[in-house]
Design an enzyme around this catalytic site. Structure first.
Site, PDB file in Angstrom:
ATOM      1  N   GLN A   1     -14.486   3.238   1.313  1.00 40.89           N
ATOM      2  CA  GLN A   1     -13.820   2.808   0.251  1.00 40.89           C
ATOM      3  C   GLN A   1     -13.430   3.978  -0.606  1.00 40.89           C
ATOM      4  OE1 GLN A   1     -16.404   0.046  -1.781  1.00 40.89           O
ATOM      5  NE2 GLN A   1     -14.681  -0.581  -3.311  1.00 40.89           N
TER       6      GLN A   1
ATOM      7  N   ASP B   1       0.852  -1.193   0.014  1.00 45.15           N
ATOM      8  CA  ASP B   1      -0.091   0.012  -0.149  1.00 45.15           C
ATOM      9  C   ASP B   1       1.159   1.304   0.205  1.00 45.15           C
ATOM     10  OD1 ASP B   1      -3.210   0.559   1.025  1.00 45.15           O
ATOM     11  OD2 ASP B   1      -1.814   2.104   0.981  1.00 45.15           O
ATOM     12  N   ILE B   2       0.650   1.957  -0.771  1.00 45.15           N
ATOM     13  CA  ILE B   2       1.364   3.481  -1.106  1.00 45.15           C
ATOM     14  C   ILE B   2       1.176   4.559   0.150  1.00 45.15           C
ATOM     15  CG2 ILE B   2      -0.187   5.091  -1.926  1.00 45.15           C
ATOM     16  CD1 ILE B   2       1.442   5.814  -4.078  1.00 45.15           C
TER      17      ILE B   2
ATOM     18  N   HIS C   1     -10.712  -5.186  -3.288  1.00 49.83           N
ATOM     19  CA  HIS C   1      -9.199  -5.573  -2.733  1.00 49.83           C
ATOM     20  C   HIS C   1      -9.436  -5.723  -1.370  1.00 49.83           C
ATOM     21  CE1 HIS C   1      -9.856  -1.170  -2.275  1.00 49.83           C
ATOM     22  NE2 HIS C   1      -9.120  -1.248  -1.298  1.00 49.83           N
TER      23      HIS C   1
ATOM     24  N   ASN D   1     -12.987  -3.083   2.595  1.00 47.07           N
ATOM     25  CA  ASN D   1     -13.908  -1.739   2.704  1.00 47.07           C
ATOM     26  C   ASN D   1     -14.930  -1.773   1.414  1.00 47.07           C
ATOM     27  OD1 ASN D   1     -12.529  -0.565   5.056  1.00 47.07           O
ATOM     28  ND2 ASN D   1     -11.070   0.304   3.700  1.00 47.07           N
TER      29      ASN D   1
HETATM   30  P1  5GP Z   1      -9.654   1.671   0.128  1.00 48.77           P
HETATM   31  O1  5GP Z   1      -9.957   2.972   0.861  1.00 48.77           O
HETATM   32  O2  5GP Z   1     -10.353   1.908  -1.175  1.00 48.77           O
HETATM   33  O3  5GP Z   1     -10.227   0.539   1.134  1.00 48.77           O
HETATM   34  O4  5GP Z   1      -8.262   1.232  -0.010  1.00 48.77           O
HETATM   35  C1  5GP Z   1      -7.523   1.988  -0.963  1.00 48.77           C
HETATM   36  C2  5GP Z   1      -6.205   1.971  -0.734  1.00 48.77           C
HETATM   37  O5  5GP Z   1      -5.281   1.809  -1.757  1.00 48.77           O
HETATM   38  C3  5GP Z   1      -5.641   2.901   0.373  1.00 48.77           C
HETATM   39  O6  5GP Z   1      -5.178   2.225   1.450  1.00 48.77           O
HETATM   40  C4  5GP Z   1      -4.519   3.550  -0.497  1.00 48.77           C
HETATM   41  O7  5GP Z   1      -3.370   4.100   0.391  1.00 48.77           O
HETATM   42  C5  5GP Z   1      -4.041   2.692  -1.519  1.00 48.77           C
HETATM   43  N1  5GP Z   1      -3.739   3.187  -2.695  1.00 48.77           N
HETATM   44  C6  5GP Z   1      -4.390   4.198  -3.331  1.00 48.77           C
HETATM   45  N2  5GP Z   1      -3.653   4.599  -4.745  1.00 48.77           N
HETATM   46  C7  5GP Z   1      -2.740   3.517  -4.597  1.00 48.77           C
HETATM   47  C8  5GP Z   1      -1.490   3.648  -5.667  1.00 48.77           C
HETATM   48  O8  5GP Z   1      -1.601   4.163  -6.551  1.00 48.77           O
HETATM   49  N3  5GP Z   1      -0.708   2.493  -5.183  1.00 48.77           N
HETATM   50  C9  5GP Z   1      -0.680   1.779  -4.391  1.00 48.77           C
HETATM   51  N4  5GP Z   1       0.279   0.945  -4.157  1.00 48.77           N
HETATM   52  N5  5GP Z   1      -1.766   2.024  -3.396  1.00 48.77           N
HETATM   53  C10 5GP Z   1      -2.614   2.866  -3.489  1.00 48.77           C
END
Ligand code: 5GP
Ligand code: ZN
Length: 113
Positions: A93, A30-31, A99, A86
């Site tokens: 989300q 995760d970034i 994911h 999420n």
């Molecule tokens: P969500 O909030 O949808 O459950 O999780 C999305 C996740 O994707 C977040 O933890 C965010 O840090 C990660 N994320 C968003 N953009 C990128 C990206 O370009 N690269 C990586 N490796 N992670 C990302």
């Protein structure tokens, strides 16, 4: 989906730190880590919600859940880990390609962020 970050990562159009890949899924770092050790397990099919899964999506998600435990040593998950999916606004989300967050490397509490 053309504007999906994770589809772009899958196609190599956006760089990522990929730690595992096969024909059905990939695991990247995760970034913006929310735990000391934070990976994202991403099925290759683009779908947003568990409620929208096709049969093929189900096969990919099941494969994710069966593969993660096989990678415990490789990913440093031996001390235990938490999986989070999420779903929608209340959960925060932010990427609408389903994911699984893999969180580990520390003791975790139980307080919603
Ligand atoms: P969500 O909030 O949808 O459950 O999780 C999305 C996740 O994707 C977040 O933890 C965010 O840090 C990660 N994320 C968003 N953009 C990128 C990206 O370009 N690269 C990586 N490796 N992670 C990302
Ligand atoms: Zn996508």
């Amino acid at each position: 989906m053309d504007d999906c970050i994770f589809c772009k990562i899958r196609k190599g159009e956006i760089p990522s730190e990929k730690v595992y890949e096969d024909d059905k899924m990939m695991i990247i770092k995760d970034i913006d880590p929310k735990a000391k050790n934070h990976f994202l397990c991403i099925p290759k099919n683009h779908f947003k919600l568990l409620s929208q899964m096709t049969e093929d999506d189900e096969i990919q998600l099941k494969h994710c859940l069966k593969t993660i435990p096989k990678l415990e040593k490789e990913l440093g998950l031996e001390g235990g880990y938490r999986l989070v999916i999420n779903q929608g606004d209340n959960a925060g989300q932010s990427v609408f390609h389903l994911h699984i967050h893999i969180l580990s490397g520390q003791k975790m509490g139980w307080t919603p962020a």
